[in-house]
Design an enzyme around this catalytic site. Structure first.
Site, PDB file in Angstrom:
ATOM      1  N   GLU A 156       3.097  47.081  60.272  1.00 13.45           N
ATOM      2  CA  GLU A 156       3.597  46.033  59.046  1.00 13.45           C
ATOM      3  C   GLU A 156       2.483  45.644  58.149  1.00 13.45           C
ATOM      4  O   GLU A 156       2.901  45.291  56.865  1.00 13.45           O
ATOM      5  CB  GLU A 156       4.055  44.662  60.055  1.00 13.45           C
ATOM      6  CG  GLU A 156       4.764  44.919  61.270  1.00 13.45           C
ATOM      7  CD  GLU A 156       6.286  45.422  60.648  1.00 13.45           C
ATOM      8  OE1 GLU A 156       6.419  45.793  59.732  1.00 13.45           O
ATOM      9  OE2 GLU A 156       6.805  45.715  61.767  1.00 13.45           O
ATOM     10  N   TYR A 208      11.516  56.841  59.274  1.00 16.72           N
ATOM     11  CA  TYR A 208      10.036  56.751  59.806  1.00 16.72           C
ATOM     12  C   TYR A 208       9.259  58.202  59.952  1.00 16.72           C
ATOM     13  O   TYR A 208       8.625  58.559  58.950  1.00 16.72           O
ATOM     14  CB  TYR A 208      10.196  56.079  61.072  1.00 16.72           C
ATOM     15  CG  TYR A 208      10.824  54.710  60.980  1.00 16.72           C
ATOM     16  CD1 TYR A 208       9.822  53.584  60.880  1.00 16.72           C
ATOM     17  CD2 TYR A 208      12.188  54.482  61.126  1.00 16.72           C
ATOM     18  CE1 TYR A 208      10.356  52.325  60.806  1.00 16.72           C
ATOM     19  CE2 TYR A 208      12.677  53.079  61.132  1.00 16.72           C
ATOM     20  CZ  TYR A 208      11.660  52.007  61.065  1.00 16.72           C
ATOM     21  OH  TYR A 208      12.371  50.748  61.093  1.00 16.72           O
TER      22      TYR A 208
END
Ligand SMILES: [Zn+2]
Length: 552
Positions: free
Chosen positions: A337, A413
């Site tokens: 994050e 991803y």
């Protein structure tokens, strides 16, 4: 009464129905369905294209007793070129609009359905480019069905039974709780949030804390940011939080407050995360450039759901699931994050079709961090792990002008990260690192501008003599996998081929002379080796098994 045969059949049919039902439930929770209740993004209408939102100013009153919100919002916007006949905001149905004013005048003839709020532009307003609305509304916002993938508000209570409210809406966009333009391409230049909560609750939010006003029984938290922010990045929480604090001596002249908003009962465990956040940033700054939001803060907030990149207030709900690599304790959720502060929040995609520009980069940042703290072998192993998880069912860029739901694919991803890993091999370490640093710091990507893959390709091509268009296309727009073929030609001579590839491909080949980086032309390359060469021994490519053939 059923006949016996029919009874068996009925039992079988019953079992089948149960199995179908279980399968449907399983599919429901395992298919991405990202943001599927209110997909965000996609193509804009001309009325939306014409509008540029410049500021949001919120007054928010959360009501946990009935899980509702009461909000007064001012939105400033302008029409840089065309002035449309209709004013149009994305805003999901179901809120009670108490009042709506446009440039001070009350609006009563608005239409509010199909998740849109619109009204005719008054003729008198058409001579002006700058406008604003003030809207007062309230209601029960969508509850997240499975945050953060199917997002909304998450109303919980903590272990002490106090209200704990958080929000995640990347897949849905800000329109699930305020009137906005549901696109990545329009970030406001400034954001103000005032959140009023009962004493002694805390309301962390996006931006910098200006003040906490003490009212009679409540506290009003005033937040401000002068940085552009995506609508899903506008975030706040309400809970019995405490702010664990530190200071980052950033690469910039100024210092940056580092904060972890921890539930009061969890502070002992969360102190490590505060230290970790700062240390991760120290590792990222030399690689990606200075932390992008020094005037606001570097912060994470404890959430009941796994995580999300909320600008200056990342959601953290990984419950201290750390991994040890090379003697280092790493929280990969925190790391991932944080990487999004550069890749996603600062450099944002214009089109969700290019989701990989957020997720591939954040995932690749995990590997770069591993390399920094644990060395090259650990990096290569980490990337092998990522490549092993690629599903490759669909290209990671599946079209243009896609919504979050259409674009989301688990491979954004891992295959996105694998592509950057391969690109690094093709460019070489030093060019790649230089290219990556400047992707985050060059003026073309600054100031809230949003980007697409073609912009990244253009950027990469500035760093390499050979244009990388074909490599981009192969890895991002197709599900093809590289295949290598090694033919024994004569004694100790081998031809290395990359069937189906019509561009020269840099490739690592292990021969009796050691590991070399060669460029394989479309017709193949003859190499000498005492014994069969090993193709791509360090695994820089996502590929099929190499095919070895004997001389005929
Ligand atoms: Zn991510």
């Amino acid at each position: 009464m059923l006949s016996k045969g029919l009874g068996v059949f009925a039992k079988g049919a019953g079992l089948l129905i149960i199995l179908i039902f279980l399968f449907a439930v399983w599919r429901y929770y395992t298919t991405s369905g990202f943001g599927k209740d209110y997909p965000s993004g996609g193509r804009l209408t001309p009325a939306q294209k014409a509008m540029d939102i410049t500021a949001y100013d919120f007054d928010i009153y959360p009501h946990p007793e009935n899980q509702s919100l009461r909000i007064t919002l001012r939105v400033d916007f302008r029409f840089p070129q065309n002035i449309p006949d209709t004013l149009l905001f994305d805003f999901i149905d179901g809120y009670d609009i108490v009042s709506l004013r446009f440039d001070q005048k009350p609006v009563t003839d608005y239409s509010y359905h199909n998740n849109r709020l619109s009204w005719r532009m008054p003729a008198s307003a058409k001579s002006k480019r700058n406008h604003y609305i003030v809207i007062r509304y309230g209601g029960v916002p969508p509850r997240a069905k499975q945050a953060p993938w199917r997002g909304g508000f998450v109303w919980k209570t903590d272990r002490a039974d106090s209200t704990w409210l958080t929000l995640a809406c990347q897949g849905e966009g800000g329109k699930i709780w305020f009137p906005t333009k549901d696109t990545q391409t329009d970030k406001p230049d400034s954001l103000t949030l005032r959140i009023t909560v009962p004493k002694p609750y805390m309301a962390p939010a996006t931006g910098r804390l200006l003040a906490v006003d003490t009212l009679r029984d409540s506290l009003r938290y005033q937040w401000k940011s002068r940085y552009p922010v995506s609508t899903y990045g506008i975030n706040f929480g309400v809970g019995r939080y405490t702010a664990l604090r530190d200071t980052l001596h950033s690469k910039r002249p100024q210092t940056v407050p580092v904060i972890f908003y921890s539930l009061i009962g969890d502070t002992a465990k969360n102190r490590f995360l505060l230290k970790h956040l700062k240390q991760l940033t120290h590792v990222f700054e030399p690689l990606f450039g200075p932390y992008p939001w020094p005037d606001d803060k570097l912060a994470a907030m404890q959430t009941p759901y796994l995580g999300m990149e909320h600008q200056t207030l990342n959601a953290y709900g990984n419950r201290h699931h750390y991994r040890r690599i090379g003697g280092h304790t790493i929280d990969f959720l925190m790391l991932h994050e944080l990487a999004h502060e550069w890749w996603g929040n600062f450099i944002s995609t214009a089109d969700w079709a290019d989701f990989w520009l957020h997720e591939g980069f954040a995932t690749y940042s995990e590997a770069l961090y591993v390399e920094q703290v644990a060395g090259k072998e650990a990096y290569l192993d980490y990337m092998r792990e990522k490549m092993h998880s690629i599903r490759n069912h669909a290209p990671i860029i599946a079209g243009k002008n896609l919504s979050t739901t259409e674009a989301y694919n688990g491979d954004v991803y891992n295959k996105g990260a694998a592509f950057l890993h391969s690109l690094r091999f093709v460019l070489g370490d030093s060019l790649f690192k230089n290219m990556l640093y400047h992707w985050a710091t060059d003026s073309t990507t600054r100031g809230g501008k949003t980007v697409v893959t073609a912009d990244f390709l253009k950027h990469v091509n500035r760093y390499t003599p050979a244009p990388q268009d074909s490599l981009f296309h192969f890895f991002l727009n197709t599900t093809r996998r590289l295949e290598f073929q090694v033919d024994s030609v004569t004694t100790n001579r081998y031809r290395v081929l990359v069937p189906g590839i019509r561009f020269p491909l840099p490739l690592q080949v292990g021969t009796s002379a050691g590991i070399q980086k060669l460029t394989i032309p479309p017709g193949g390359l003859i190499i000498a080796s005492n014994g069969y060469p090993v193709i791509d021994p360090e695994d820089w490519y996502y590929k099929k098994e190499t095919l070895y053939t004997w001389q005929k």
